[in-house]
Design an enzyme around this catalytic site. Structure first.
Site, PDB file in Angstrom:
ATOM      1  N   HIS A 156       3.950 -48.029  -8.318  1.00  0.00           N
ATOM      2  CA  HIS A 156       4.519 -46.668  -8.321  1.00  0.00           C
ATOM      3  C   HIS A 156       5.468 -46.430  -9.497  1.00  0.00           C
ATOM      4  O   HIS A 156       5.864 -45.287  -9.751  1.00  0.00           O
ATOM      5  CB  HIS A 156       5.273 -46.392  -7.023  1.00  0.00           C
ATOM      6  CG  HIS A 156       4.410 -46.401  -5.803  1.00  0.00           C
ATOM      7  ND1 HIS A 156       3.283 -45.612  -5.687  1.00  0.00           N
ATOM      8  CD2 HIS A 156       4.483 -47.116  -4.647  1.00  0.00           C
ATOM      9  CE1 HIS A 156       2.708 -45.842  -4.506  1.00  0.00           C
ATOM     10  NE2 HIS A 156       3.405 -46.749  -3.862  1.00  0.00           N
ATOM     11  N   ASP A 192      -4.075 -50.970  -3.015  1.00  0.00           N
ATOM     12  CA  ASP A 192      -2.951 -50.723  -2.107  1.00  0.00           C
ATOM     13  C   ASP A 192      -3.262 -49.452  -1.296  1.00  0.00           C
ATOM     14  O   ASP A 192      -4.035 -48.601  -1.753  1.00  0.00           O
ATOM     15  CB  ASP A 192      -1.676 -50.531  -2.940  1.00  0.00           C
ATOM     16  CG  ASP A 192      -0.412 -50.410  -2.100  1.00  0.00           C
ATOM     17  OD1 ASP A 192       0.276 -51.430  -1.924  1.00  0.00           O
ATOM     18  OD2 ASP A 192      -0.119 -49.291  -1.619  1.00  0.00           O
ATOM     19  N   HIS A 194      -1.402 -46.991  -0.845  1.00  0.00           N
ATOM     20  CA  HIS A 194      -0.844 -45.812  -1.532  1.00  0.00           C
ATOM     21  C   HIS A 194      -1.433 -45.669  -2.934  1.00  0.00           C
ATOM     22  O   HIS A 194      -1.770 -46.675  -3.570  1.00  0.00           O
ATOM     23  CB  HIS A 194       0.679 -45.955  -1.636  1.00  0.00           C
ATOM     24  CG  HIS A 194       1.352 -46.167  -0.324  1.00  0.00           C
ATOM     25  ND1 HIS A 194       1.664 -47.430   0.153  1.00  0.00           N
ATOM     26  CD2 HIS A 194       1.759 -45.285   0.629  1.00  0.00           C
ATOM     27  CE1 HIS A 194       2.251 -47.315   1.340  1.00  0.00           C
ATOM     28  NE2 HIS A 194       2.314 -46.031   1.660  1.00  0.00           N
ATOM     29  N   ASP A 281      -1.291 -53.228   2.761  1.00  0.00           N
ATOM     30  CA  ASP A 281      -0.834 -52.216   3.719  1.00  0.00           C
ATOM     31  C   ASP A 281      -2.004 -51.385   4.244  1.00  0.00           C
ATOM     32  O   ASP A 281      -1.819 -50.421   4.991  1.00  0.00           O
ATOM     33  CB  ASP A 281       0.295 -51.327   3.149  1.00  0.00           C
ATOM     34  CG  ASP A 281       0.135 -50.988   1.681  1.00  0.00           C
ATOM     35  OD1 ASP A 281      -0.950 -51.247   1.110  1.00  0.00           O
ATOM     36  OD2 ASP A 281       1.096 -50.448   1.093  1.00  0.00           O
TER      37      ASP A 281
HETATM   38  C1  SP5 Z   1       4.226 -50.568  -2.987  1.00  0.00           C
HETATM   39  C2  SP5 Z   1       4.183 -49.703  -1.783  1.00  0.00           C
HETATM   40  O1  SP5 Z   1       3.395 -49.934  -0.881  1.00  0.00           O
HETATM   41  N1  SP5 Z   1       5.056 -48.715  -1.702  1.00  0.00           N
HETATM   42  C3  SP5 Z   1       5.095 -47.849  -0.585  1.00  0.00           C
HETATM   43  C4  SP5 Z   1       6.195 -46.906  -0.686  1.00  0.00           C
HETATM   44  C5  SP5 Z   1       6.301 -46.024   0.500  1.00  0.00           C
HETATM   45  N2  SP5 Z   1       7.556 -45.419   0.501  1.00  0.00           N
HETATM   46  C6  SP5 Z   1       7.848 -44.415   1.422  1.00  0.00           C
HETATM   47  C7  SP5 Z   1       7.862 -44.933   2.793  1.00  0.00           C
HETATM   48  C8  SP5 Z   1       9.023 -44.498   3.565  1.00  0.00           C
HETATM   49  C9  SP5 Z   1       8.824 -45.049   4.929  1.00  0.00           C
HETATM   50  N3  SP5 Z   1       9.995 -45.406   5.572  1.00  0.00           N
HETATM   51  C10 SP5 Z   1       9.673 -46.414   6.531  1.00  0.00           C
HETATM   52  C11 SP5 Z   1      10.675 -46.604   7.553  1.00  0.00           C
HETATM   53  C12 SP5 Z   1      10.141 -47.605   8.539  1.00  0.00           C
HETATM   54  N4  SP5 Z   1      11.138 -47.993   9.447  1.00  0.00           N
HETATM   55 ZN    ZN Z   2       1.502 -49.370  -0.571  1.00  0.00          ZN
END
Ligand code: SP5
Ligand code: ZN
Length: 342
Positions: A156, A192, A194, A281
């Site tokens: 990212h 990934d 995302h 993920d």
């Molecule tokens: C590298 C990668 O997989 N990055 C993913 C970034 C996602 N970011 C936003 C997610 C916010 C989610 N918050 C999660 C709280 C869980 N308790």
């Molecule tokens: Zn990811």
């Protein structure tokens, strides 16, 4: 197979992240890399320390200004009286009318509120970038499969911003190194959950990198923009980006078929090297993802990559199920050198 690993990642250990001002425990934690490391000891692989990569290696991808920001912002942030838990540009902590406020700078270089900068972030991220750069070096020197166990992840991160748990774009740094050394084409397969917005953006106008990403549709998932089918590159890079956005809750069968399509598109670009941005993920029980891959599916995807028969560097991206993250990565890596059938 060679595995490149540095334990510097433990220096990056933020406590909290935020979403809509709601605080939660930071998911992208050191335990991820520790679990992967332990699981990989069952592979017949040599584990080596990276050579620390140079500023030039980092700056093929990132700006000098961003490097100096990332290495200095934490101290300034706490000197200005901002929260010690880390640099996060949340409106609610913003101070009014202070001289030489750092906040504008932070906004400029930070894409979201899930990417805190703490005291050890620069050193840990430099360690991860070094793993990827050293992995690229091994590949260039004739190694067939190399795994860079990078943490923090990278896909990212863009030229001058951190985003989504990522600070330096490890896969992009590896790709830029290979191109610099060999002047050949590199393909990046980003699997990934995302979209790899940072990697796509860094090479969008380049015909030296063919970038293909399979990810959850960003209309519903982070990063919330980019990754559409009609983003195919610009200028010389037209035709060198190929996205496969998938719906939430995509099944394993549909996912595996998509991996085969992405690999076909990569083969058609005739790369000399392949870099896989491996996020697990996509696992069925991942706390962030909604896809339905089992551990065996990672092995089957690994098989598809193996059949491409290219020198391949695997760079670790996301994956947040601490119980199974090691099994998922192990299954993928093991299948690169061992055939597995449905
Ligand atoms: C590298 C990668 O997989 N990055 C993913 C970034 C996602 N970011 C936003 C997610 C916010 C989610 N918050 C999660 C709280 C869980 N308790
Ligand atoms: Zn990811």
């Amino acid at each position: 197979m060679k595995i490149i690993y540095s334990d510097k990642h433990i220096l990056h250990n933020p406590v909290y992240e935020y979403e809509d001002n709601i605080q939660s425990i930071y998911l992208e934690a050191p335990i991820r890399a520790e679990k992967i490391y332990t699981a990989c000891s069952a592979l017949n692989a040599d584990v080596i320390q990276p050579h620390i990569c140079s500023i030039d290696d980092l700056c093929r991808v990132h700006s000098h200004e961003y490097l100096s920001y990332l290495s200095s912002v934490y101290k300034k942030w706490i000197t200005h009286g901002y929260p010690e838990e880390g640099v996060i540009p949340r409106d609610v902590v913003r101070k009014q009318n202070i001289e030489n406020d750092i906040f504008e700078d932070v906004l400029k270089h930070t894409f979201d509120v899930s990417t805190p900068i703490v005291e050890g972030t620069y050193e840990a991220s430099h360690g991860a970038a070094s793993c990827a750069r050293s992995g690229a070096h091994e590949l260039k020197n004739g190694e067939k499969f190399v795994y860079a166990l990078t943490r923090p992840p990278g896909h990212h991160a863009g030229i001058d911003y951190c985003a989504g748990y990522c600070y330096f774009n490890n896969a992009a740094i590896a790709a830029a190194y290979i191109i610099n050394q060999t002047d050949t084409r590199v393909a990046i397969l980003d699997i990934d959950y995302h979209h790899g917005n940072g990697t796509q953006e860094l090479f969008y106008a380049s015909d030296k990198v063919f970038f293909s990403s399979i990810h959850a549709d960003t209309r519903f998932e982070y990063p919330g923009y980019s990754g559409e089918k009609d983003e195919t590159g610009s200028g010389k890079g037209r035709g060198f980006t190929k996205n496969f956005p998938l719906p939430l809750h995509t099944t394993a069968a549909n996912y595996r078929e998509t991996v085969a399509h992405a690999c076909e598109s990569i083969a058609a670009s005739h790369p000399s090297f392949l870099i896989v941005s491996l996020g697990v993920d996509t696992f069925i029980d991942d706390p962030l993802g909604t896809f339905e891959l089992t551990i065996d599916d990672f092995a089957l995807c690994g098989n598809t990559v193996r059949e491409m028969n290219l020198p391949t560097l695997i760079v670790q991206e996301g994956g947040y199920n601490y119980t199974h993250i090691g099994d998922c990565v192990y299954a993928f890596l093991n299948s690169l050198t061992t055939e597995k059938h449905d």
